[in-house]
Design an enzyme around this catalytic site. Structure first.
Site, PDB file in Angstrom:
ATOM      1  N   SER A 234       1.053  -1.120   0.068  1.00 21.86           N
ATOM      2  CA  SER A 234      -0.199  -0.244   0.181  1.00 21.86           C
ATOM      3  C   SER A 234       0.309   1.539   0.139  1.00 21.86           C
ATOM      4  O   SER A 234       1.762   1.348   1.364  1.00 21.86           O
ATOM      5  CB  SER A 234      -1.455   0.153   1.471  1.00 21.86           C
ATOM      6  OG  SER A 234      -1.275   1.199   1.287  1.00 21.86           O
ATOM      7  N   LYS A 235       0.443   2.259  -1.194  1.00 22.92           N
ATOM      8  CA  LYS A 235       0.537   3.587  -0.626  1.00 22.92           C
ATOM      9  C   LYS A 235       1.558   4.100   0.519  1.00 22.92           C
ATOM     10  O   LYS A 235       2.049   5.144   0.628  1.00 22.92           O
ATOM     11  CB  LYS A 235       0.354   4.325  -2.163  1.00 22.92           C
ATOM     12  CG  LYS A 235       1.309   3.456  -2.890  1.00 22.92           C
ATOM     13  CD  LYS A 235       0.692   5.408  -4.025  1.00 22.92           C
ATOM     14  CE  LYS A 235       0.854   4.889  -5.786  1.00 22.92           C
ATOM     15  NZ  LYS A 235       0.004   5.752  -6.822  1.00 22.92           N
ATOM     16  N   ARG A 236      -0.151   4.352   1.495  1.00 22.13           N
ATOM     17  CA  ARG A 236       0.007   4.746   3.053  1.00 22.13           C
ATOM     18  C   ARG A 236       0.387   3.733   3.351  1.00 22.13           C
ATOM     19  O   ARG A 236       0.894   4.233   4.286  1.00 22.13           O
ATOM     20  CB  ARG A 236      -1.339   4.483   3.147  1.00 22.13           C
ATOM     21  CG  ARG A 236      -2.491   5.372   2.188  1.00 22.13           C
ATOM     22  CD  ARG A 236      -3.679   5.860   2.338  1.00 22.13           C
ATOM     23  NE  ARG A 236      -4.345   4.506   2.829  1.00 22.13           N
ATOM     24  CZ  ARG A 236      -5.572   3.882   1.527  1.00 22.13           C
ATOM     25  NH1 ARG A 236      -5.891   4.344   0.406  1.00 22.13           N
ATOM     26  NH2 ARG A 236      -6.151   2.954   1.911  1.00 22.13           N
ATOM     27  N   ARG A 237       1.261   2.690   2.939  1.00 24.28           N
ATOM     28  CA  ARG A 237       1.366   1.454   4.210  1.00 24.28           C
ATOM     29  C   ARG A 237       3.173   1.395   4.284  1.00 24.28           C
ATOM     30  O   ARG A 237       3.886   1.499   4.989  1.00 24.28           O
ATOM     31  CB  ARG A 237       1.154   0.785   5.114  1.00 24.28           C
ATOM     32  CG  ARG A 237       0.760  -0.287   5.811  1.00 24.28           C
ATOM     33  CD  ARG A 237       0.520  -0.995   5.799  1.00 24.28           C
ATOM     34  NE  ARG A 237       0.380  -1.954   5.011  1.00 24.28           N
ATOM     35  CZ  ARG A 237      -0.982  -2.719   4.196  1.00 24.28           C
ATOM     36  NH1 ARG A 237      -1.840  -1.977   4.569  1.00 24.28           N
ATOM     37  NH2 ARG A 237      -1.086  -3.189   2.680  1.00 24.28           N
TER      38      ARG A 237
END
Length: 469
Positions: A234-237
């Site tokens: 994930s780009k967020r994680r």
């Protein structure tokens, strides 16, 4: 038939490593088949697109070896909007799609029929186009849709479990599902190679191909890339931006090699292989079905191997962006005029064996280019204990008397200083290393002192001695 594959990223941020893997797999397959690699930028989501992100995609592809001019495109999905609308109209005119004004709440209220999700309420009500009237595809009531997949065999989907899905919104704009199919048709795509996360949409897309009277492409769904917790990257994680690895000093060759191992392996008990071997041996039907673990530690080890395999001259060139402050995020702690290319060339072979990413070159050699070393205070506290001041006094006096300032003479001299105190060389050289380089670890000490020179070495040792007063 000429094989035509496509890579179709959306310019909505940094370039995902999973996307880079897909691009490479498509690139190699096209090359093996004597086919064409097409780049299509799926830019219809205007609110999320930025021109610099498109340029980022092109630059990232350049970096991993898919250079501009060697492929067809880039095409932009937004330029094909007329074809998308025309396809939607053909589907409606042929009776394969119908208008529906149901809201999401309406659909949820009627859930529970033979249909999954939307229940086909407006299938035969003759609703025409208008504001808020979405266009839905009329999914066959019976039979099944078989997806011929080079990796997964023939996944089969019962048509009755596929809802009548939306192909154009209430404002008339086609949704991505239809646009993607129409673009592939327009560009003559014969093989769609992409991540398995797209597999659930594939029967819908295949039904659209068939309804539009065109033979569907051959599909190949490669395993999704996951982190150490087996969660989709994930780009967020997770650290997933290809540009971040590039800017940290990963080599393109190492990254290409590692990405191709996510779900596939070359013959024999080997992983680090020349790119020519990968291009020759890669086979889609040999790709594993299980999720592919993106192991950053393993990638780092790969990169270290690639760095050590570079000819020294190429290693020196590769380090220049970090040494001169060009093309990197963080500038070096010295000014450009303080950088000494000859001094770096002298220690480059030593540094090359000790770093795993190119950005690590800076803390390894910064002591050579600064007026005084950057002292790691924790290292200072740990090393400069009782007796360090006197040891530095003796070492300075011994070094001052040296006739030849070379690594061998420096080592034997300091060994003698330590022996008089009953110390082994490791204990003896620790205060000298911190005094001169500011750290407890780094390049071989005596070779470093040789390059640094007599005057600068003695000046730093005297300064450290004064600090211990």
């Amino acid at each position: 038939m000429t094989v035509r594959v496509r890579f179709a990223p959306s310019p909505t941020g940094m370039f995902h490593v999973g996307g880079a893997r897909s691009a490479l797999q498509n690139w190699i397959y096209a090359k093996q088949q004597g086919g064409v690699f097409v780049l299509r930028i799926e830019d219809t989501d205007a609110a999320r697109n930025k021109p610099e992100w498109t340029e980022g995609i092109l630059s990232a592809l350049d970096w991993i070896g898919i250079s501009r001019g060697s492929y067809e495109g880039p095409y932009f999905q937004s330029a094909n909007a007329g074809e998308h609308r025309a396809a939607a109209a053909r589907l409606h005119d042929s009776g394969r799609a119908y208008y529906c004004d149901c809201t999401r709440e309406d659909v949820q209220a009627r859930t529970g029929s033979q249909y999954q999700g939307y229940d086909g309420y407006h299938r035969d009500r003759g609703l025409g186009p208008g504001p808020g009237h979405a266009l839905r595809f009329r999914t066959p009531d019976e039979g099944s849709t078989v997806v011929v997949d080079l990796i997964r065999g023939e996944p089969t989907f019962e048509n009755k479990l596929i809802e009548d899905f939306v192909i154009a919104r209430g404002d008339g704009s086609p949704v991505f599902l239809l646009a993607n199919v129409v673009d592939d048709m327009t560009m003559g795509i014969t093989h769609v190679i992409r991540a398995e996360e797209h597999l659930p949409n594939t029967p819908k897309q295949q039904l659209l191909w068939e309804a539009l009277g065109v033979k569907p492409p051959i599909w190949a769904h490669v395993p999704v890339v996951v982190n150490e917790k087996r969660q989709k990257l994930s780009k967020r994680r997770d650290k997933v931006a290809l540009e971040a690895y590039r800017d940290e000093g990963y080599l393109a060759g190492a990254m290409r090699n590692y990405l191709m191992l996510l779900g596939w392996a070359p013959s024999g008990d080997r992983e680090i292989v020349p790119w020519s071997v990968i291009e020759d041996e890669f086979r889609l039907d040999e790709v594993n079905l299980s999720s592919a673990f993106f192991d950053e530690k393993k990638l780092r080890a790969f990169n270290g191997e690639y760095i050590r395999a570079l000819p020294v001259a190429e290693f020196i060139d590769a380090c220049q962006p970090w040494l001169t402050g060009t093309g990197t995020i963080a500038p070096p702690p010295w000014q450009p005029e303080e950088f000494d290319a000859d001094a770096f060339a002298a220690v480059a072979p030593l540094a090359q064996t000790r770093i795993a990413v190119l950005s690590e070159i800076v803390p390894n050699v910064d002591f050579l280019f600064l007026a005084s070393p950057l002292i790691d205070e924790a290292a200072w506290t740990k090393t400069m204990k009782d007796g360090s001041a006197e040891l530095l006094d003796d070492a300075v006096a011994a070094f001052e008397a040296l006739e030849s300032w070379d690594a061998e003479s420096l080592k034997s001299t300091l060994e003698a200083v330590g022996a008089e105190r009953g110390l082994k060389l490791g204990k003896t050289q620790a205060p000298v290393r911190v005094a001169v380089t500011g750290r407890t670890v780094g390049l071989p000490l005596f070779e470093s002192l040789e390059v640094l020179g007599r005057e600068r070495t003695l000046t730093r040792m005297r300064a450290a001695r004064l600090r211990l007063v």
